[in-house]
Design a protein around this motif. Structure first.
Motif, PDB file in Angstrom:
ATOM      1  N   MET A 185       0.838  -1.171   0.000  1.00 12.31           N
ATOM      2  CA  MET A 185       0.000   0.000   0.000  1.00 12.31           C
ATOM      3  C   MET A 185       0.890   1.244   0.000  1.00 12.31           C
ATOM      4  O   MET A 185       1.832   1.336   0.767  1.00 12.31           O
ATOM      5  CB  MET A 185      -0.902  -0.006   1.247  1.00 12.31           C
ATOM      6  N   PHE A 211     -15.723   4.884  -2.982  1.00 15.71           N
ATOM      7  CA  PHE A 211     -14.704   4.549  -1.990  1.00 15.71           C
ATOM      8  C   PHE A 211     -15.158   5.036  -0.624  1.00 15.71           C
ATOM      9  O   PHE A 211     -16.057   5.874  -0.517  1.00 15.71           O
ATOM     10  CB  PHE A 211     -13.357   5.182  -2.347  1.00 15.71           C
ATOM     11  N   ILE A 269     -13.265   5.810   3.509  1.00 12.64           N
ATOM     12  CA  ILE A 269     -12.020   5.855   4.256  1.00 12.64           C
ATOM     13  C   ILE A 269     -12.221   5.134   5.573  1.00 12.64           C
ATOM     14  O   ILE A 269     -13.310   5.134   6.145  1.00 12.64           O
ATOM     15  CB  ILE A 269     -11.512   7.302   4.482  1.00 12.64           C
ATOM     16  N   LYS A 270     -11.173   4.495   6.021  1.00 16.65           N
ATOM     17  CA  LYS A 270     -11.185   3.762   7.291  1.00 16.65           C
ATOM     18  C   LYS A 270     -10.071   4.310   8.165  1.00 16.65           C
ATOM     19  O   LYS A 270      -9.033   4.732   7.675  1.00 16.65           O
ATOM     20  CB  LYS A 270     -10.955   2.263   7.064  1.00 16.65           C
ATOM     21  N   SER A 285      -7.116   5.085   5.600  1.00 17.15           N
ATOM     22  CA  SER A 285      -6.932   4.107   4.525  1.00 17.15           C
ATOM     23  C   SER A 285      -8.120   4.230   3.583  1.00 17.15           C
ATOM     24  O   SER A 285      -9.271   4.260   4.019  1.00 17.15           O
ATOM     25  CB  SER A 285      -6.885   2.682   5.093  1.00 17.15           C
ATOM     26  N   PHE A 286      -7.831   4.322   2.306  1.00 11.88           N
ATOM     27  CA  PHE A 286      -8.891   4.433   1.311  1.00 11.88           C
ATOM     28  C   PHE A 286      -9.252   3.036   0.825  1.00 11.88           C
ATOM     29  O   PHE A 286      -8.381   2.273   0.424  1.00 11.88           O
ATOM     30  CB  PHE A 286      -8.435   5.323   0.150  1.00 11.88           C
ATOM     31  N   ARG A 287     -10.526   2.705   0.875  1.00 14.09           N
ATOM     32  CA  ARG A 287     -11.009   1.386   0.485  1.00 14.09           C
ATOM     33  C   ARG A 287     -11.948   1.541  -0.703  1.00 14.09           C
ATOM     34  O   ARG A 287     -12.896   2.317  -0.662  1.00 14.09           O
ATOM     35  CB  ARG A 287     -11.759   0.727   1.642  1.00 14.09           C
ATOM     36  N   ARG A 318     -12.533  -5.917  -1.882  1.00 17.31           N
ATOM     37  CA  ARG A 318     -12.162  -4.590  -1.399  1.00 17.31           C
ATOM     38  C   ARG A 318     -10.666  -4.399  -1.596  1.00 17.31           C
ATOM     39  O   ARG A 318      -9.876  -5.280  -1.280  1.00 17.31           O
ATOM     40  CB  ARG A 318     -12.483  -4.449   0.080  1.00 17.31           C
ATOM     41  N   GLU A 373      -7.429  -1.647  -0.876  1.00 21.77           N
ATOM     42  CA  GLU A 373      -6.962  -0.450  -0.179  1.00 21.77           C
ATOM     43  C   GLU A 373      -5.683   0.015  -0.869  1.00 21.77           C
ATOM     44  O   GLU A 373      -4.584  -0.391  -0.499  1.00 21.77           O
ATOM     45  CB  GLU A 373      -6.745  -0.732   1.311  1.00 21.77           C
ATOM     46  N   GLN A 427      -2.887   5.030   1.635  1.00 23.27           N
ATOM     47  CA  GLN A 427      -3.212   5.575   2.952  1.00 23.27           C
ATOM     48  C   GLN A 427      -2.652   7.000   3.010  1.00 23.27           C
ATOM     49  O   GLN A 427      -1.552   7.268   2.525  1.00 23.27           O
ATOM     50  CB  GLN A 427      -2.567   4.734   4.044  1.00 23.27           C
TER      51      GLN A 427
END
Length: 179
Positions: A1, A36, A38-39, A76-78, A85, A87, A90
């Protein structure tokens, strides 16, 4: 990532933490206008949700200013791709006490010196201008110009010493809208 670090630069009260909480609130769930989300780690989700709830509540106190700690918010972009999914990257937003930029005593701390070194190596800088101060300046309040100059002096010093992308944003836009 792929990981990227962005420093949010702004004086105390400019809205760094409020911006991050609002960003998380807006992008943490899928919507019809994006594919998308974000997490963040669970402990950060609790802090950001609490900060946003305070912002939205008309009778609650806003989140307290960041006084002593530097906090790194890992987003984190999912992306949903078919049934899976992904990712792909980040972004870490660095939030810190705004006094590090304007208080000469705070700037002498080893923590502030390390922060400056980290800023000059960042992947991006986001310089926040306090919309309240800009509004006061537009209304002709003499002190507002001095406050804005003081708030911008250090960020502009850092910006002149970096090669990364820099974005300026005005916070508290509601105070300026229509002016």
């Amino acid at each position: 990532m792929n990981k990227y670090k962005v420093h949010m630069m702004g004086a105390s009260g400019s809205g760094k933490t409020v911006l991050v909480a609002s960003l998380y609130h807006r992008l943490s769930m899928l919507g019809p206008d994006r594919s998308f989300i974000i997490k963040v780690p669970p402990e950060d989700a609790i802090k950001l949700n609490d900060a946003f709830a305070r912002i939205e509540a008309k009778d609650a106190e806003w989140p307290p200013p960041t006084r002593t700690e530097i906090h790194e918010w890992d987003f984190s972009f999912r992306v949903e791709v078919g049934e899976s999914r992904v990712e792909p990257f980040q972004i870490t937003y660095v939030d810190y006490p705004g006094g590090f930029l304007t208080n000469p005593l705070a700037a002498e701390s080893s923590e502030a010196k390390a922060l400056l070194e980290d800023m000059t190596a960042a992947h991006g800088l986001l310089v926040l201008l306090n919309g309240q101060t800009v509004s006061e300046l537009m209304a002709g309040q003499a002190n507002a110009g001095r406050v804005l100059a003081k708030d911008l002096a250090y960020p502009l010093f850092v910006v002149s010493d970096t090669v990364c992308p820099v974005q300026f944003a005005v916070t508290k836009w509601g105070l300026l809208e229509g002016k």
